[in-house]
Design an enzyme around this catalytic site. Structure first.
Site, PDB file in Angstrom:
ATOM      1  CG  ASP A  10      -1.089   1.212   1.201  1.00 20.80           C
ATOM      2  OD1 ASP A  10      -1.351   2.085   0.904  1.00 20.80           O
ATOM      3  OD2 ASP A  10      -2.498   1.182   2.358  1.00 20.80           O
ATOM      4  CE  LYS A  45      -0.224 -10.671  13.394  1.00 16.44           C
ATOM      5  NZ  LYS A  45      -1.267 -10.127  14.249  1.00 16.44           N
ATOM      6  CE1 TYR A  49       8.219  -8.588  16.490  1.00 14.53           C
ATOM      7  CE2 TYR A  49       7.388  -8.079  18.269  1.00 14.53           C
ATOM      8  CZ  TYR A  49       8.277  -8.298  18.487  1.00 14.53           C
ATOM      9  OH  TYR A  49       9.355  -8.749  18.816  1.00 14.53           O
TER      10      TYR A  49
HETATM   11 MG    MG Z   1      -3.981   1.846   3.785  1.00 16.24          MG
HETATM   12 MG    MG Z   2      -5.181  -2.245   2.364  1.00 13.35          MG
END
Ligand code: MG
Ligand code: MG
Ligand code: F6R
Length: 365
Positions: free
Chosen positions: A12, A231, A228
């Protein structure tokens, strides 16, 4: 015969609008970039998306974890990020967590599912991609496809499938992995994968041929800036037919939307809705979580497709059901099980609230 590698890398790098979709200009840039720079490396590629995640689907003969292929994907996302910055899209470059590429995109933000295999005389594959959820979302459908005779009749009546499959499962917390054999070890397998926040199916192998049948973007979590990461929003490849699940057996688990973690602020449980690429932008409460299924016939390393499987009206009822479940879950508002358990939420105000209230807590009698 030279082995082919199918590599799917997703990231993304900016949402349009908010966290909902990818702007067409980013997809165009990614295509141009791969076209210009992938010539000597790739056999073929397709650029697609689910919600706000771009998927680079690539074939080549360099094997898995190839530094050049991973760098190409990284640079492609960098290039798309430039467009996202120009348009001030939301969260531009959000999944490119480090300033520089170092050898392999794993742990740098993007998700990777890849597998190497000898191309069969006919090679049908499905690339599944999901938005607003996590890699454990594949546990239920992979179990159904490869281990549940009520889903996959081939396990019962196809001699090439009757031996069953092996599941490679990752323990994301302790960074360990284990190979479990179905059907003999089904109950042990289910103890683990029924907890998809911790145990994820990384790969599936045919016990008849030893061949890889599925690979997902489940990967070791990497501690970064005290959190973390790595994921989010997973992809998964499934090879089909002739001793592997039929295309329809691979799609069938999505006819009954299962509950996954993710949705609004990565902190809620909701139904995974099967949709076409066109309908993959999450809207309501940033959801519900979506999954697309892109079918390809691979021909001498070329990707013939995609076939946008969940565009089919046979999945209308699954969508209706997902909407009904979404209505019900939304009524619960900030209460579990709609809201995830404390340890699983991506967002929390718990430390601040506890700091403010700590002097007001009294011992109970
Ligand atoms: Mg996004
Ligand atoms: Mg997304
Ligand atoms: C979940 C997701 C969105 C965002 C939400 C808030 O994976 O991407 O639900 O978490 O829109 O986003 P920010 O904090 O960027 O305002």
């Amino acid at each position: 015969m030279e082995k082919l590698t199918l590599t799917v890398i997703k990231a993304d790098v900016g949402g349009f609008v908010g966290h909902s979709d990818v702007h067409p200009k980013l997809l165009e840039r990614a295509e141009e970039y791969l076209e210009m720079n992938g010539k000597n490396l790739l056999q073929d590629f397709k650029v697609s998306h689910v919600g706000d995640d771009i998927n680079l689907i690539m074939t080549h003969y360099r094997g898995v974890d190839n530094g050049d292929v991973h760098r190409l994907a990284w640079d492609t996302f960098q290039s798309a990020t430039e467009v996202a910055r120009e348009l001030k899209l939301y969260g531009a470059g959000q999944d490119l967590l480090k300033d520089a590429f170092s050898g392999n995109v794993k742990g740098l933000g993007p998700g990777v599912a890849e597998m190497e295999f000898e191309e069969r005389p006919s090679e049908p594959v499905i690339v599944f991609a999901a938005d607003k959820t996590e890699p454990g979302a594949w546990n239920y459908p992979l179990y159904k496809m490869f281990a549940d005779p009520f889903n996959t009749i081939g396990l019962v009546i196809d001699p090439k499938m009757h031996n069953g499959f092996e599941f490679e499962v990752y323990d994301l917390k302790d960074n360990k992995k284990i190979l479990l054999s179905a059907p003999e070890e089904l109950y042990d397998l289910l103890v683990l994968i029924g907890a998809p926040g911790r145990y994820c199916i990384k790969a599936v192998y045919s016990k008849s041929t030893g061949e890889i049948a599925s690979a997902s973007s489940t990967q070791r979590l990497n501690p970064m800036a005290g959190k973390y990461v790595g994921k989010d929003d997973p992809v998964c490849i499934v090879r089909c037919q002739n001793g592997l699940p039929a295309v329809g057996e691979a799609l069938e688990p999505f006819a009954n939307p299962h509950m996954v973690s993710g949705w609004m602020r990565g902190s809620h449980s909701g139904p995974l809705m099967p949709v076409s690429v066109r309908d993959s932008a999450p809207t309501r409460f940033d959801g519900p979580p979506r999954v697309v299924a892109l079918g390809f016939q691979i021909c001498n390393g070329k990707l013939i497709g995609p076939q946008d499987f969940f565009a089919d009206s046979a999945f209308d009822r699954a969508r209706e059901k997902a909407n009904e479940i979404a209505d019900y879950m939304r009524h619960l508002g900030p209460f579990e099980p709609h809201r995830l358990h404390l340890e699983e939420m991506e967002y929390t105000t718990m430390p601040q609230v506890m700091e403010k209230l700590k002097h007001r807590f009294e011992e109970m009698e």
